[in-house]
Design a protein around this motif. Structure first.
Motif, mmCIF file in Angstrom:
data_model
loop_
_atom_site.group_PDB
_atom_site.id
_atom_site.type_symbol
_atom_site.label_atom_id
_atom_site.label_comp_id
_atom_site.label_asym_id
_atom_site.label_seq_id
_atom_site.Cartn_x
_atom_site.Cartn_y
_atom_site.Cartn_z
ATOM 1 N N ILE A 132 26.098 -19.668 14.121
ATOM 2 C CA ILE A 132 27.432 -19.042 14.161
ATOM 3 C C ILE A 132 27.908 -18.918 12.715
ATOM 4 N N SER A 133 28.468 -17.757 12.360
ATOM 5 C CA SER A 133 28.822 -17.553 10.958
ATOM 6 C C SER A 133 30.227 -17.001 10.765
ATOM 7 N N TYR A 134 30.738 -17.225 9.565
ATOM 8 C CA TYR A 134 32.071 -16.773 9.150
ATOM 9 C C TYR A 134 31.897 -16.196 7.750
ATOM 10 N N TYR A 135 32.461 -15.019 7.503
ATOM 11 C CA TYR A 135 32.250 -14.349 6.222
ATOM 12 C C TYR A 135 33.512 -14.350 5.375
ATOM 13 N N LEU A 136 33.319 -14.481 4.050
ATOM 14 C CA LEU A 136 34.423 -14.385 3.099
ATOM 15 C C LEU A 136 34.022 -13.495 1.933
ATOM 16 N N ASN A 137 34.941 -12.670 1.475
ATOM 17 C CA ASN A 137 34.779 -11.933 0.226
ATOM 18 C C ASN A 137 35.772 -12.504 -0.780
ATOM 19 N N GLN A 138 35.384 -12.500 -2.064
ATOM 20 C CA GLN A 138 36.275 -13.048 -3.084
ATOM 21 C C GLN A 138 37.637 -12.349 -3.016
ATOM 22 N N GLY A 139 38.693 -13.147 -3.022
ATOM 23 C CA GLY A 139 40.036 -12.573 -2.905
ATOM 24 C C GLY A 139 40.609 -12.709 -1.508
ATOM 25 N N ASP A 140 39.738 -12.937 -0.505
ATOM 26 C CA ASP A 140 40.232 -13.143 0.865
ATOM 27 C C ASP A 140 41.065 -14.426 0.943
ATOM 28 N N VAL A 141 42.022 -14.419 1.841
ATOM 29 C CA VAL A 141 42.772 -15.645 2.120
ATOM 30 C C VAL A 141 41.817 -16.640 2.794
ATOM 31 N N ILE A 142 41.839 -17.882 2.307
ATOM 32 C CA ILE A 142 40.943 -18.900 2.876
ATOM 33 C C ILE A 142 41.726 -19.722 3.901
ATOM 34 N N ASP A 143 41.372 -19.525 5.150
ATOM 35 C CA ASP A 143 42.018 -20.246 6.257
ATOM 36 C C ASP A 143 41.037 -21.307 6.745
ATOM 37 N N THR A 144 41.133 -22.503 6.158
ATOM 38 C CA THR A 144 40.145 -23.547 6.482
ATOM 39 C C THR A 144 40.165 -23.907 7.963
ATOM 40 N N GLU A 145 41.356 -23.865 8.554
ATOM 41 C CA GLU A 145 41.469 -24.199 9.976
ATOM 42 C C GLU A 145 40.675 -23.210 10.837
ATOM 43 N N ALA A 146 40.815 -21.915 10.516
ATOM 44 C CA ALA A 146 40.086 -20.875 11.274
ATOM 45 C C ALA A 146 38.585 -20.991 11.072
ATOM 46 N N ILE A 147 38.190 -21.321 9.844
ATOM 47 C CA ILE A 147 36.750 -21.466 9.539
ATOM 48 C C ILE A 147 36.174 -22.625 10.354
ATOM 49 N N ILE A 148 36.864 -23.779 10.304
ATOM 50 C CA ILE A 148 36.373 -24.979 11.001
ATOM 51 C C ILE A 148 36.370 -24.759 12.513
ATOM 52 N N GLN A 149 37.374 -24.049 12.997
ATOM 53 C CA GLN A 149 37.440 -23.762 14.438
ATOM 54 C C GLN A 149 36.231 -22.942 14.882
ATOM 55 N N LYS A 150 35.794 -22.027 13.991
ATOM 56 C CA LYS A 150 34.676 -21.151 14.377
ATOM 57 C C LYS A 150 33.316 -21.826 14.192
ATOM 58 N N VAL A 151 33.082 -22.456 13.021
ATOM 59 C CA VAL A 151 31.726 -22.953 12.720
ATOM 60 C C VAL A 151 31.597 -24.467 12.843
ATOM 61 N N GLY A 152 32.744 -25.189 12.864
ATOM 62 C CA GLY A 152 32.685 -26.646 12.969
ATOM 63 C C GLY A 152 32.341 -27.322 11.645
ATOM 64 N N LEU A 153 32.311 -28.657 11.677
ATOM 65 C CA LEU A 153 31.916 -29.462 10.519
ATOM 66 C C LEU A 153 30.879 -30.480 10.967
ATOM 67 N N PRO A 154 29.880 -30.833 10.120
ATOM 68 C CA PRO A 154 29.615 -30.186 8.839
ATOM 69 C C PRO A 154 29.169 -28.737 9.042
ATOM 70 N N CYS A 155 29.209 -27.976 7.939
ATOM 71 C CA CYS A 155 28.724 -26.601 8.005
ATOM 72 C C CYS A 155 27.993 -26.302 6.697
ATOM 73 N N PHE A 156 27.455 -25.114 6.582
ATOM 74 C CA PHE A 156 26.806 -24.705 5.335
ATOM 75 C C PHE A 156 27.582 -23.554 4.713
ATOM 76 N N VAL A 157 27.854 -23.673 3.416
ATOM 77 C CA VAL A 157 28.517 -22.604 2.666
ATOM 78 C C VAL A 157 27.498 -22.061 1.674
ATOM 79 N N LYS A 158 27.230 -20.753 1.774
ATOM 80 C CA LYS A 158 26.164 -20.146 0.954
ATOM 81 C C LYS A 158 26.665 -18.885 0.265
ATOM 82 N N PRO A 159 26.232 -18.646 -0.980
ATOM 83 C CA PRO A 159 26.417 -17.315 -1.545
ATOM 84 C C PRO A 159 25.636 -16.338 -0.658
ATOM 85 N N ASN A 160 26.188 -15.165 -0.420
ATOM 86 C CA ASN A 160 25.521 -14.221 0.485
ATOM 87 C C ASN A 160 24.250 -13.651 -0.108
ATOM 88 N N LYS A 161 24.229 -13.480 -1.440
ATOM 89 C CA LYS A 161 23.074 -12.833 -2.079
ATOM 90 C C LYS A 161 22.563 -13.704 -3.222
#
Length: 325
Positions: A132-161
């Motif tokens: 399950i994944s969640y995408y962010l682009n630089q400048g996007d508002v970071i909603d940690t609650e929404a991210i955790i709700q979708k992917v859970g913790l722990p999770c992996f944060v990766k540069p896309n490219k």
């Protein structure tokens, strides 16, 4: 005798690994068939590096050099650049424009596979399982609650490219999540955040060998660190077990899926796909189109297990590139 330009270096954090890969290719090629040249591609210079370490500039109009008073136009390029511009489609498009045969996949395949979230989106309709994944682009508002709700913790944060696990973190708290996002943005302006999959990590190489798509023996990765990060990959902090300690049935399932992905994406040349096995089901993490090519790298380990030497592996790649030109 074919003149082979081995391109190495590149514009990303992976340039040191690429130089190691390129030098192994240079040392391994059969000198009775090939005249190899070490070509360093960096943002500030494209040069041929002779054995005495003297540098000679590349003419970008036709990718040629002047050496010892003669103009040399290469017959084929062996691509050993991890990251940009060798793995993201830029160099493939350039070579296509100047009609230069090369050992890697096409520019579209390279661009697509380098972009993790685009590649996973293309493959999902074919039934390829992913985290399950969640995408962010630089400048996007970071909603940690929404991210955790979708992917859970722990999770992996990766540069896309990016590759070689640069910029990847495994946050376990919302505070660590914010730090992980900052770290990933140092490598890329796009981020993919994925749910943590508990299971066995495996790596699967696929090559076109003598005209047929061949899945190599599967490697199981056991990291001493929290995950298969840069240290684990390149500084001996992992065990890479080939063939993987999995049942024949599961191995067959992974091989079939990996071959299916290679064919769906119309791949050419080398590829190495990473999966997490969860209860015998493979979940795709990513695909590398210019995998490491040193003696210790995973794909050469797998080739050895399949009784393919480095010289044969590289010779095959060059022959296929020349055949399709």
């Amino acid at each position: 005798m074919k003149h082979v330009a081995i391109i190495m270096g590149g514009y990303s954090s992976e340039y040191k690994i690429s130089l190691l890969s390129g030098n192994v290719v240079y040392q391994s090629l059969d000198r009775s068939k090939y005249v190899p040249y070490r070509i360093h591609l960096f943002k500030n210079k494209w040069v041929f590096v002779a054995d005495d370490e003297q540098e000679y500039p590349i003419d970008k109009n036709d990718f040629s050099i002047i050496y010892q008073g003669k103009k040399i136009i290469f017959d084929v390029v062996f691509n050993a650049i991890h990251g940009s511009p060798g793995e993201d489609g830029l160099i493939q498009a350039y070579f296509e424009l100047i009609n230069m045969p090369h050992t890697s996949c096409g520019y579209y395949q390279a661009a697509l596979t380098m972009n993790k979230r685009d590649m996973l989106s293309v493959l999902k309709p074919y039934g390829i399982k992913t985290a399950i994944s969640y995408y962010l682009n630089q400048g996007d508002v970071i909603d940690t609650e929404a991210i955790i709700q979708k992917v859970g913790l722990p999770c992996f944060v990766k540069p896309n490219k990016s590759g070689s696990s640069f910029g990847i973190s495994k946050p376990k708290t919302s505070e660590e999540l914010l730090t992980a996002i900052d770290k990933a943005y140092l490598e890329d302006n796009e981020i993919i955040i994925e749910s943590f999959l508990e299971g066995t990590e495996v790596s699967v190489g696929v090559i076109n060998y003598q005209g047929e798509v061949k899945v190599l023996p599967i490697t199981e990765i056991v990291s001493e660190n929290d995950f298969f990060d840069y240290e684990a990959k390149y500084m001996g902090k992992s065990q890479e077990i080939t063939p993987a300690r999995i049942s024949e049935e599961v191995a067959l399932k992974i091989s079939e899926i990996t071959k299916k992905i290679y064919i769906i994406l119309k791949m050419e040349g080398f590829s190495r796909s990473e999966f997490i096995l969860v209860n015998g089901e493979p979940f795709l993490l990513e695909m590398n189109t210019i995998p490491g090519l040193t003696n210790e790298s995973i794909l050469p380990q797998q080739a050895r297990e399949a009784n393919i030497s480095l010289a044969a592996l590289f010779d095959n790649a060059i022959c296929l590139a020349l055949d399709k030109s």
